[in-house]
Design an enzyme around this catalytic site. Structure first.
Site: not given
Ligand code: DX5
Ligand code: ZN
Length: 224
Positions: A11, A36, A38, A40, A69, A71, A140, A178
């Site tokens: 990620s 990956h 993210d 948000m 991903h 969110m 998650m 994740d």
């Molecule tokens: C958190 C993200 C993850 C994050 C994971 O909400 O969806 O993808 O990057 O990071 P670590 O491995 O540090 O938990």
């Molecule tokens: Zn993620």
């Protein structure tokens, strides 16, 4: 007999966004299978990261499949833009929309593969009507929104349940986890049926990324 495979989706959130291209290169050169990303929105989770433009700009910088991903609330509003930007996999949260079927349809129509993610408080049973239609299920293993959180061991049971349902019903989805994944828990997750590990902090902390992923695989398969 062991024909299983564990894939890695580091990620970018675990790296430094101001050096996104260099961090993407680090991920590409590590032997990872995906990158990956993210997304948000400051609503579904408090933090804001990036949207379609960032993904589009990053797209020519690496050959790795973008595992996006989302969110975000009402992901249906953003799916066309994210798909057009070059996402290979688009995963939306079950909890983020009243129209999860429509989201899955939109993703598939865009040509991307479709994933559904569940927060720690959402049971696998909520996904039952969707299991035959999705390409990925993302469990998650922390609350979504931040990197560097502590892995929640009780989530391993969900991976096991999804693996059992897949076996019994002949579903084709791949299982991704994740959050908080490290050398300490990868063995349990793999044994439970995990296919893809999204890893932020522990990946970027490792000095040698290639041997880190090799060691993760060794831990998973029990050879280390
Ligand atoms: C958190 C993200 C993850 C994050 C994971 O909400 O969806 O993808 O990057 O990071 P670590 O491995 O540090 O938990
Ligand atoms: Zn993620």
């Amino acid at each position: 007999m062991n024909d299983r495979n564990l894939l890695f989706s580091p990620s970018l959130l675990g790296g430094n966004y101001s050096r996104a291209k260099e961090e993407a290169d680090v991920i590409s050169q590590s032997g990872a299978d995906y990158i990956h990303l993210d997304v948000m929105d400051g609503h579904f989770v408090p933090e804001i990261t990036f949207g379609a433009k960032f993904i589009r700009d990053l797209r020519p910088e690496t050959d790795l499949v973008f595992d996006v991903h989302m969110m975000v609330e009402r992901p249906e509003d953003m799916i066309p833009g994210i798909a057009e930007a070059g996402a290979g996999i688009i995963t939306v949260h079950y909890e983020a929309t009243g129209h999860i079927y429509r989201c899955i349809d939109m993703i598939k129509e865009s040509g991307a593969e479709a994933g559904v993610a569940i927060c720690p408080g959402t049971p696998v049973s909520a996904l039952e009507p969707l299991l035959g239609t999705v390409d990925y299920i993302l469990v998650m293993t922390v609350s979504p929104g931040w990197g560097g959180q502590r892995f929640i061991p009780a989530m391993v049971r969900k991976v096991k349940e999804l693996d059992r349902l897949r076996d019994e019903e002949g579903y084709a989805y791949r299982i991704e986890a994740d959050g908080g994944i490290s050398m300490e828990n990868i063995g349990l997750l793999y044994k439970a049926g995990l296919d893809i590990a999204a890893i932020g902090t522990s990946f970027f902390r490792a000095a040698d990324k290639i041997s880190f992923l090799e060691d993760m695989l060794g831990r998973a398969e029990g050879t280390l």
